[in-house]
Design a protein around this motif. Structure first.
Motif, short mmCIF file in Angstrom:
data_model
loop_
_atom_site.label_atom_id
_atom_site.label_comp_id
_atom_site.label_asym_id
_atom_site.label_seq_id
_atom_site.Cartn_x
_atom_site.Cartn_y
_atom_site.Cartn_z
N ARG A 195 0.88 -1.12 -0.15
CA ARG A 195 -0.05 0.06 -0.05
C ARG A 195 0.82 1.30 -0.03
O ARG A 195 0.38 2.43 -0.90
CB ARG A 195 -0.97 0.14 1.36
CG ARG A 195 -1.92 1.06 1.24
CD ARG A 195 -2.74 1.03 2.19
NE ARG A 195 -3.75 -0.01 1.90
CZ ARG A 195 -4.92 0.36 1.28
NH1 ARG A 195 -5.12 1.61 0.43
NH2 ARG A 195 -5.89 -0.63 0.80
N ASN A 196 1.90 1.19 0.60
CA ASN A 196 2.85 2.71 1.04
C ASN A 196 3.64 3.00 -0.41
O ASN A 196 4.08 4.17 -0.70
CB ASN A 196 3.83 2.45 1.80
CG ASN A 196 3.06 2.28 3.30
OD1 ASN A 196 1.88 2.86 3.80
ND2 ASN A 196 3.68 1.79 4.57
N LYS A 197 3.47 1.87 -1.21
CA LYS A 197 4.19 2.23 -2.72
C LYS A 197 3.48 2.68 -3.85
O LYS A 197 3.69 3.06 -4.70
CB LYS A 197 4.70 0.76 -3.16
CG LYS A 197 5.94 0.31 -2.23
CD LYS A 197 6.87 -0.84 -2.71
CE LYS A 197 8.03 -1.08 -2.00
NZ LYS A 197 8.99 -1.88 -2.63
N VAL A 198 1.90 2.46 -3.60
CA VAL A 198 1.22 2.57 -4.80
C VAL A 198 0.52 4.11 -4.85
O VAL A 198 -0.15 4.43 -3.59
CB VAL A 198 -0.04 1.72 -4.63
CG1 VAL A 198 -1.09 1.79 -5.98
CG2 VAL A 198 0.46 0.09 -4.54
N ILE A 199 0.79 4.68 -5.86
CA ILE A 199 -0.08 6.07 -6.22
C ILE A 199 -0.75 5.82 -7.64
O ILE A 199 -0.79 4.92 -8.15
CB ILE A 199 1.12 7.09 -6.30
CG1 ILE A 199 1.89 6.69 -7.44
CG2 ILE A 199 2.01 7.22 -5.14
CD1 ILE A 199 3.06 7.81 -8.01
N VAL A 200 -1.87 6.81 -7.71
CA VAL A 200 -2.64 6.68 -8.76
C VAL A 200 -1.99 7.95 -9.99
O VAL A 200 -2.00 9.23 -9.54
CB VAL A 200 -4.01 6.83 -8.38
CG1 VAL A 200 -4.80 6.92 -9.60
CG2 VAL A 200 -4.65 5.85 -7.59
N MET A 201 -2.04 7.71 -11.27
CA MET A 201 -2.04 8.47 -12.16
C MET A 201 -2.38 8.01 -13.39
O MET A 201 -2.28 7.10 -13.93
CB MET A 201 -0.42 8.97 -12.51
CG MET A 201 -0.30 9.96 -13.42
SD MET A 201 1.44 10.55 -13.79
CE MET A 201 1.63 9.73 -15.38
#
Length: 396
Positions: A195-201
């Motif tokens: 979770r701490n690695k995932v971002i949205v683009m």
């Protein structure tokens, strides 16, 4: 100036490749030197790569991932060829043991994993290395970089992967970019520890480019067809649900809708299956395969209705492109559909079945004002999202 590596498979016609081109077209080349590593330099989108991008030379071992096992042996890559055979056999065994109908994703993972010892390391070191298409073993294990980023384009809730093998790979990355919130949540359902690695683009798109390309003249019988035209742009594959589209049109024709023509722009491994299905249902005059097209936009522009009958998607690039061209859109209710279409506002989400597709087409066919409402909402919406690249630069 920071040195950035972007890696992907090739530049064949597809949604992921189109989104990569859009990102490259809008990249900040004043502050970043960008090297592009394609495992095989082929595909109609090669000519769209901006001149500021440094396209690296092919490496023969990595080219094998776009070749058959037979070709791999023929070219003397014996160890890689053997690893490919082992991956095929083991994935089929794992599939049978786990009751997995389509173990293709596991096979892709294993063919990379088994071949890693025989693949050369990348010599140049980068500030940032981006792997744009899964599986990301090359950037994860063969590239030196201060920061590594991997992209997620698909819905992980509906594909079978070897979780342990995937985690070994994902743990090499500093960031994981999902193309939508729904795509992120599906990924985290499978890999909650990341979770701490995932971002949205979201995929970068250029409305100006799409509209310009849509207005180009193309010589095809579709543009002279006076029938009610449905268009789908997709790979001919199980995931995209083109087989269901054929069956849905058969039901409509049997109900008396004889003035509907459904055009599919795209290519893929399921083409023989789709052609047989069309023939079996006597739909040769109604369901028409256009084939691969570098510029699909005039076809979308000529449509009365755009449909994405997919079984699953990460975020369908073509749906957004159809909305940019102000087309009424129908999508099936795959898990990530609501992240792209607001039901009855800028598109119509129908139930995930052949009957659902039929019901939605009937509704929008019989009530033109509903199509008009969807069109007007799309015209009001701003689809330009180049500003999202600023979020990527923050990560870089």
């Amino acid at each position: 100036m920071k040195n950035v590596l972007i890696a992907s498979f090739d530049m064949e016609v597809g949604g992921v490749e189109r989104s990569l081109v859009s990102m490259l077209e809008n990249f900040d080349y004043e502050n970043y030197n960008v090297d592009l590593m394609l495992y095989r330099q082929q595909g109609d989108f090669l000519s769209f790569i901006p001149s500021q991008v440094n396209l690296l030379k092919e490496i023969k071992e990595y080219k094998t991932y776009r070749k058959s096992i037979k070709e791999t042996f023929k070219e003397g890559e014996m160890l890689i060829g053997i690893s490919r055979i082992l991956a095929k056999l083991n994935s089929e065994l794992k599939g049978k043991m786990a009751g997995i109908e389509e173990p293709g994703y596991i096979q892709m993972q294993l063919m990379w994993k088994y071949a890693l010892p025989f693949l050369p390391d990348f010599k140049k070191e980068y500030d940032v290395a981006i792997s744009y298409l899964w599986p990301h073993y090359f950037v994860a294990h063969k590239v030196k970089a201060k920061k590594k980023i991997g992209w997620v384009h698909t819905d992980y809730s509906v594909i079978e992967t070897d979780i342990k093998s995937d985690l070994e790979m994902w743990n090499q990355f500093d960031y994981i970019v999902a193309v939508s919130d729904a795509c992120k949540e599906a990924f985290l359902h499978k890999y909650p520890g990341l979770r701490n690695k995932v971002i949205v683009m979201e995929n970068i798109c250029s409305p100006e480019f799409i509209i310009e390309m849509a207005n180009k003249k193309i010589d095809h019988t579709m543009f002279k067809d006076s029938r009610f035209k449905i268009v789908t742009v997709a790979r001919l594959s199980h995931a995209k649900g083109i087989d269901r589209a054929v069956k849905a049109l058969k039901m409509l024709v049997d109900k008396g809708y004889n003035d509907i023509a459904w055009y599919v722009v795209g290519y893929g491994g399921d083409e023989p299956l789709i052609r047989n299905l069309i023939k079996e249902n006597d739909l040769e005059k109604y369901f028409l395969l256009v084939g691969k097209q570098i510029n699909p936009y005039p076809y979308i522009n000529a449509a009365d209705l755009y449909i994405q009958p997919s079984r699953y998607e990460g975020k369908a690039v073509t749906v957004g492109e159809a909305q940019i061209l102000a087309k009424p859109v129908i999508v099936t209710n795959y898990p990530t559909a609501k992240s792209q279409v607001s039901n009855n506002v800028d598109g119509y989400i129908t139930e995930q079945s052949i009957e659902g597709i039929v019901e939605a087409i009937e509704k929008l066919y019989n009530y033109p004002y509903l199509r008009s409402n969807l069109t007007e909402k799309c015209k009001e919406k701003n689809f330009n999202n180049k500003h999202l690249l600023k979020d990527l630069y923050k990560v870089l």
